[in-house]
Enzyme design. Structure first.
Site, PDB file in Angstrom:
ATOM      1  N   LYS A 324       0.841  -1.206   0.000  1.00  0.00           N
ATOM      2  CA  LYS A 324       0.000   0.000   0.000  1.00  0.00           C
ATOM      3  C   LYS A 324       0.873   1.252   0.000  1.00  0.00           C
ATOM      4  CE  LYS A 324      -3.025   0.695   3.540  1.00  0.00           C
ATOM      5  NZ  LYS A 324      -3.027   2.017   4.177  1.00  0.00           N
ATOM      6  N   ARG A 329       2.858   5.906  -3.424  1.00  0.00           N
ATOM      7  CA  ARG A 329       4.005   6.691  -3.896  1.00  0.00           C
ATOM      8  C   ARG A 329       4.203   6.521  -5.400  1.00  0.00           C
ATOM      9  NH1 ARG A 329       4.494   5.554   1.448  1.00  0.00           N
ATOM     10  NH2 ARG A 329       5.895   6.771   2.759  1.00  0.00           N
ATOM     11  N   GLY A 397      -4.762   7.843   5.013  1.00  0.00           N
ATOM     12  CA  GLY A 397      -3.942   8.820   5.728  1.00  0.00           C
ATOM     13  C   GLY A 397      -2.647   9.119   4.992  1.00  0.00           C
ATOM     14  N   ARG A 425      -7.651  12.106  12.588  1.00  0.00           N
ATOM     15  CA  ARG A 425      -6.211  11.817  12.726  1.00  0.00           C
ATOM     16  C   ARG A 425      -5.394  13.104  12.640  1.00  0.00           C
ATOM     17  NH1 ARG A 425      -4.710   6.799   9.129  1.00  0.00           N
ATOM     18  NH2 ARG A 425      -2.827   7.035  10.391  1.00  0.00           N
ATOM     19  N   SER A 470       7.908   9.515  11.683  1.00  0.00           N
ATOM     20  CA  SER A 470       6.803   9.319  10.753  1.00  0.00           C
ATOM     21  C   SER A 470       7.293   9.363   9.316  1.00  0.00           C
ATOM     22  CB  SER A 470       5.736  10.409  10.964  1.00  0.00           C
ATOM     23  OG  SER A 470       4.883  10.456   9.840  1.00  0.00           O
ATOM     24  N   ASP A 618       2.883  -0.769  11.782  1.00  0.00           N
ATOM     25  CA  ASP A 618       1.550  -1.209  11.334  1.00  0.00           C
ATOM     26  C   ASP A 618       1.234  -2.652  11.723  1.00  0.00           C
ATOM     27  OD1 ASP A 618       1.025   1.245  10.248  1.00  0.00           O
ATOM     28  OD2 ASP A 618       1.729   0.707   8.244  1.00  0.00           O
ATOM     29  N   LYS A 645      -3.591   5.801  14.726  1.00  0.00           N
ATOM     30  CA  LYS A 645      -3.746   5.100  13.449  1.00  0.00           C
ATOM     31  C   LYS A 645      -5.221   5.113  13.052  1.00  0.00           C
ATOM     32  CE  LYS A 645       0.576   4.459  13.004  1.00  0.00           C
ATOM     33  NZ  LYS A 645       1.293   5.271  12.026  1.00  0.00           N
ATOM     34  N   ARG A 690      -6.912  -3.252  10.000  1.00  0.00           N
ATOM     35  CA  ARG A 690      -5.907  -4.143  10.612  1.00  0.00           C
ATOM     36  C   ARG A 690      -6.400  -4.750  11.921  1.00  0.00           C
ATOM     37  NH1 ARG A 690      -1.523  -0.556   8.081  1.00  0.00           N
ATOM     38  NH2 ARG A 690      -1.393  -1.678   6.095  1.00  0.00           N
TER      39      ARG A 690
HETATM   40  C1  S3P Z   1       3.097   4.994   6.174  1.00  0.00           C
HETATM   41  C2  S3P Z   1       3.711   5.386   7.333  1.00  0.00           C
HETATM   42  C3  S3P Z   1       3.238   5.045   8.676  1.00  0.00           C
HETATM   43  C4  S3P Z   1       2.269   3.872   8.615  1.00  0.00           C
HETATM   44  C5  S3P Z   1       1.231   4.045   7.551  1.00  0.00           C
HETATM   45  C6  S3P Z   1       1.894   4.142   6.185  1.00  0.00           C
HETATM   46  C7  S3P Z   1       3.647   5.418   4.881  1.00  0.00           C
HETATM   47  O1  S3P Z   1       2.539   6.149   9.227  1.00  0.00           O
HETATM   48  O2  S3P Z   1       1.650   3.696   9.869  1.00  0.00           O
HETATM   49  O3  S3P Z   1       0.346   2.952   7.541  1.00  0.00           O
HETATM   50  O4  S3P Z   1       3.242   4.858   3.846  1.00  0.00           O
HETATM   51  O5  S3P Z   1       4.487   6.315   4.870  1.00  0.00           O
HETATM   52  P1  S3P Z   1       3.300   7.302  10.043  1.00  0.00           P
HETATM   53  O6  S3P Z   1       4.139   8.025   9.094  1.00  0.00           O
HETATM   54  O7  S3P Z   1       2.224   8.129  10.626  1.00  0.00           O
HETATM   55  O8  S3P Z   1       4.089   6.574  11.081  1.00  0.00           O
END
Ligand code: S3P
Length: 737
Positions: A324, A329, A397, A425, A470, A618, A645, A690
């Site tokens: 994902k 990206r 997110g 969030r 993050s 995750d 999350k 999840r």
């Molecule tokens: C992600 C980063 C993580 C992860 C999310 C996907 C990403 O979040 O929990 O499911 O694709 O960059 P955070 O950047 O908030 O830690």
């Protein structure tokens, strides 16, 4: 407060008036439903068919005794009817109409009364049929249809409420809108399509040999022209009544058609595909956006419940869907690149489709996904268009945060929205450093979405020490850094996934990475490339844990991405005693990939090293389940991020595991999970994909059935979870209600 209305008088017994009368009569909305029509045969028919209780031949007393009068007459007759009833009107009587244009109804009322009476509440039921006349009356005509009321500022509020209640009793959904907006919206959504249908049929009918055209006309022509069978007089009246708005819409459409014509003339495939793909997804997208639900609901608003029972060991080889994080990206960087990017292994889930839609909204042509293949016609760093409205990202997110960085650097304004869960969030963590770079970006109350960005700002590179580890924030800043003057340097408190860095390099962008620090200089372009997306370790994690806790299991999960920023779950499980090995190592588009081979081995509780938290972030729902199945106690700390999350995952897992009989204590930042026997239970998923999947795995070793509610959101990351789980040998099925 609801009270019984004594008399409703419906003037004009056609399809709309008759259907309303029938529905109100059935629902016993009033003691008497009276009808009036200047055609005495229609009136008699209304009485004979028991559509009305009383046929009115003389308006004098009927008007003065009515509580509600509904004008269900052609719009152009409104003025005449209002003049006719004016002398007998009681001041308390509430009047409404059912005309499909509103400005001219208001004008008619002004003409007759001097100003619009406070008890006159204009309305428009958006329902109809190709049939007309009182004999076609259908009491279900308005069920689940919208009725728009357009009260004025001075309109009486209780009169508006009464009319709303009247329409609601027919099963309709009642909305309010300004008069002008109503006419504009209706010109686009109803009047223009009718005009196009009439015009197309007329144009084709005039051609020589038109008989053949009609004889061989297939479904498309029939579907498109169905509404050309509507009542000509009524549509003539609508064209006169809403002339200016309709002309605006015809001009707008003609411009759009000219663009498409030109694309066909010049065989411009990119433009044609752009129009077609955007249109294809637009209908569904807008429905989701309006209802604030997950992006592309593949489950028709049904409630999905998972039922799991313990069963045999897991064996064989399975594949889980594409990653994902990398899928999001890939769309973003492909869109910003020069040239065409071909992606394979793309995750066809709701979250990644939200990103696809966002870029389509910004004018990027994207073909697919089809069996994991997506083709993106890159527009370059400065080629995005201003989207026609807010970008709706559903539950995604990652998409919302990364896009905040990217869009803060564009020339246009934009608004980013999400569903209920995403709107709770934290977004300030992204907005705050972007503001430091010079962006104009605002979050709503409590730092939540909607995120409102004002374009046209010059961004400057910054040195930023992230307070939380993050990858989303880091990636959003890297995207903004592509546009910012100078160099953007980001320092992270702990290791996070580096998919953005790796993928930017695949697109030819240079970055410096050193000791948890990454910097990017502006002025670089992205060159399109082909990308192969590995399977998602976050989806694989559920099966890794399942095979680790179900005795005698021996399972291989093929070609999973094992980026060190993601693979913490493997190390944690190995520390607990799991038998997990990696085989067939390869690289795909700059990402390490391997088959993950898991054989059952008894697990033991451990203290999870905090250094592994950010690289397994995750996977904690699955890790909680492993801990519950282990011998002894597992201790976790430094996992506060889990509260932010898709749900508060500490609370969700604690609640569910406690229900399953596990002893779990949360003391500030420290969580202790004492392994034990898992019992059957009814579990709430908190609308978190999840959490739902983690409890499905817990169910594989429970003493009796585990039932997990609200599993719709599993489609955000793993649409075919049930099928893959069944293939692995898990006794699971879903129930849709
Ligand atoms: C992600 C980063 C993580 C992860 C999310 C996907 C990403 O979040 O929990 O499911 O694709 O960059 P955070 O950047 O908030 O830690």
């Amino acid at each position: 407060m609801s009270f019984m209305v004594n008399r409703v008088l419906i003037i004009g017994l056609g399809l709309i008036g008759g259907s309303l009368a029938k529905a109100l009569k059935n629902k016993r909305f009033a003691r008497v439903i009276a009808g009036y029509d200047r055609n005495s045969d229609d009136l008699q028919q209304g009485l004979d068919l028991e559509i009305i209780d009383e046929a009115v031949s003389d308006l004098t007393t009927a008007v003065s005794t009515a509580d509600i009068i509904v004008l269900a007459v052609p719009v152009k007759a409104t003025e005449a009817v209002l003049s006719a009833i004016k002398p007998y009107l009681n001041v308390n009587t509430v009047i409404t109409d059912a005309g499909s244009t509103k400005a001219n109804v208001i004008q008619a009322a002004q003409k007759v009364f001097g100003s619009v009476p406070v008890n006159f509440i204009p309305g428009h039921p958006i329902a109809g049929s190709e049939k007309s006349g009182v004999a076609s009356s259908d009491e279900k005509l308005f069920v689940k249809h919208k009725v728009i009321l357009t009260p004025l500022a001075e309109s009486n509020k209780s009169a508006t409420r009464l009319i709303a209640r009247m329409w609601q009793s027919t099963g309709a959904e009642v909305l309010q809108m300004g008069v002008e907006r109503h006419d504009e919206v209706l010109a686009a959504t109803s009047h223009l399509p009718h005009i196009l249908a009439f015009s197309l049929v007329d144009t084709l009918a005039k051609e020589q040999d038109s008989t053949d055209i009609f004889r061989y006309a297939a479904g498309g022509f029939r579907d498109f022209t169905r509404i050309a069978a509507s009542d000509p007089t009524m549509w003539h009246d609508v064209c006169i009544a809403n002339k200016q708005e309709l002309i605006n819409q015809i001009d707008n459409f003609t411009d759009g058609l000219a663009v498409l014509r030109q694309a066909i003339v010049t065989s411009d495939s990119q433009s044609m595909l752009g129009i077609f793909t955007r249109a294809k997804s637009a209908r569904e997208h807008f429905n989701k956006m309006l209802s604030g639900t997950a992006y592309s609901q593949t489950h028709n608003n049904l409630h999905v419940t998972f039922h799991v029972r313990a069963g045999s060991a897991l064996h064989g080889r399975i594949r889980v869907p594409g990653d994902k994080s990398i899928s999001h990206r890939a769309v973003m960087l492909g869109a910003l690149a020069e040239g065409v990017t071909n992606i394979s292994g793309f995750l066809e889930s709701e979250d990644s489709m939200a990103t696809v839609q966002a870029f389509r909204d910004m004018g990027v042509v994207i073909e697919g996904p089809h069996q994991g293949k997506v083709k993106i016609y890159g527009v370059g760093l400065h080629g995005l268009y201003s989207p026609p409205g807010p970008l709706y990202l559903g539950n995604a997110g990652t998409s919302l945060r990364l896009l905040s960085g990217l869009l803060a650097a564009q020339a246009f304004d934009c608004v980013l929205l999400g569903d209920k869960s995403l709107s709770r969030r934290p977004m300030e963590r992204m907005a705050e450093p972007l503001r430091k770079m010079g962006a104009s970006i605002e979050t709503a109350t409590d730092g939540f979405a909607p995120v409102v960005i004002k374009g046209g700002q010059t961004l400057m590179g910054i040195d930023y020490q992230m307070p939380v580890a993050s990858a989303q924030v880091k990636s959003g800043l890297l995207l903004a850094g592509l546009y910012a003057r100078g160099t953007t340097c980001i320092k992270q408190p702990a290791m996070t996934r580096d998919h953005t860095e790796r993928m930017l390099r695949s697109f030819g962008v240079e970055l410096n990475t050193h000791n948890g620090e990454v910097s990017i200089a502006s002025g670089q372009i992205l060159t399109a490339t082909d990308l192969e997306i590995p399977a998602d370790i976050s989806s694989a994690a559920f099966f890794i844990v399942a095979a680790a806790i179900i005795p005698d299991s021996d399972l291989i999960i093929e070609q999973v991405g094992v980026n060190p920023g993601r693979a913490g779950v493997l190390q944690i499980l190995q520390l607990m005693g799991a038998d997990v090995t990696l085989e067939n190592h390869t690289q795909r588009s700059g990402e390490p990939v391997a088959d993950i081979h898991v054989r059952y081995a008894p697990l033991t509780g451990i203290t999870i090293p905090e250094a592994l938290v950010s690289v397994a972030i995750d996977e904690f729902p699955a890790i909680f389940v492993a801990a519950a199945a282990a011998k002894g106690t597992t201790c976790l700390s430094g996992v506060g991020e889990l509260r932010y999350k898709e749900s508060d995952r500490i609370q969700a897992m604690t609640e569910g595991l406690t229900r399953m009989g596990i002893d779990i204590t949360v003391n500030g930042d420290v969580i202790l999970i004492k392994g034990g026997e898992l019992q059957g239970a009814k579990i709430c998923s908190f609308n978190d994909h999840r959490i739902a999947m983690a409890f499905a795995i817990a169910g594989t070793i429970a003493t009796s059935e585990v039932m997990i509610e609200d599993c719709n959101y599993v489609a955000t990351s793993f649409p075919d979870f049930i099928e893959v789980a069944q293939k692995a040998g898990i006794r699971i099925h879903k129930e849709e209600t």
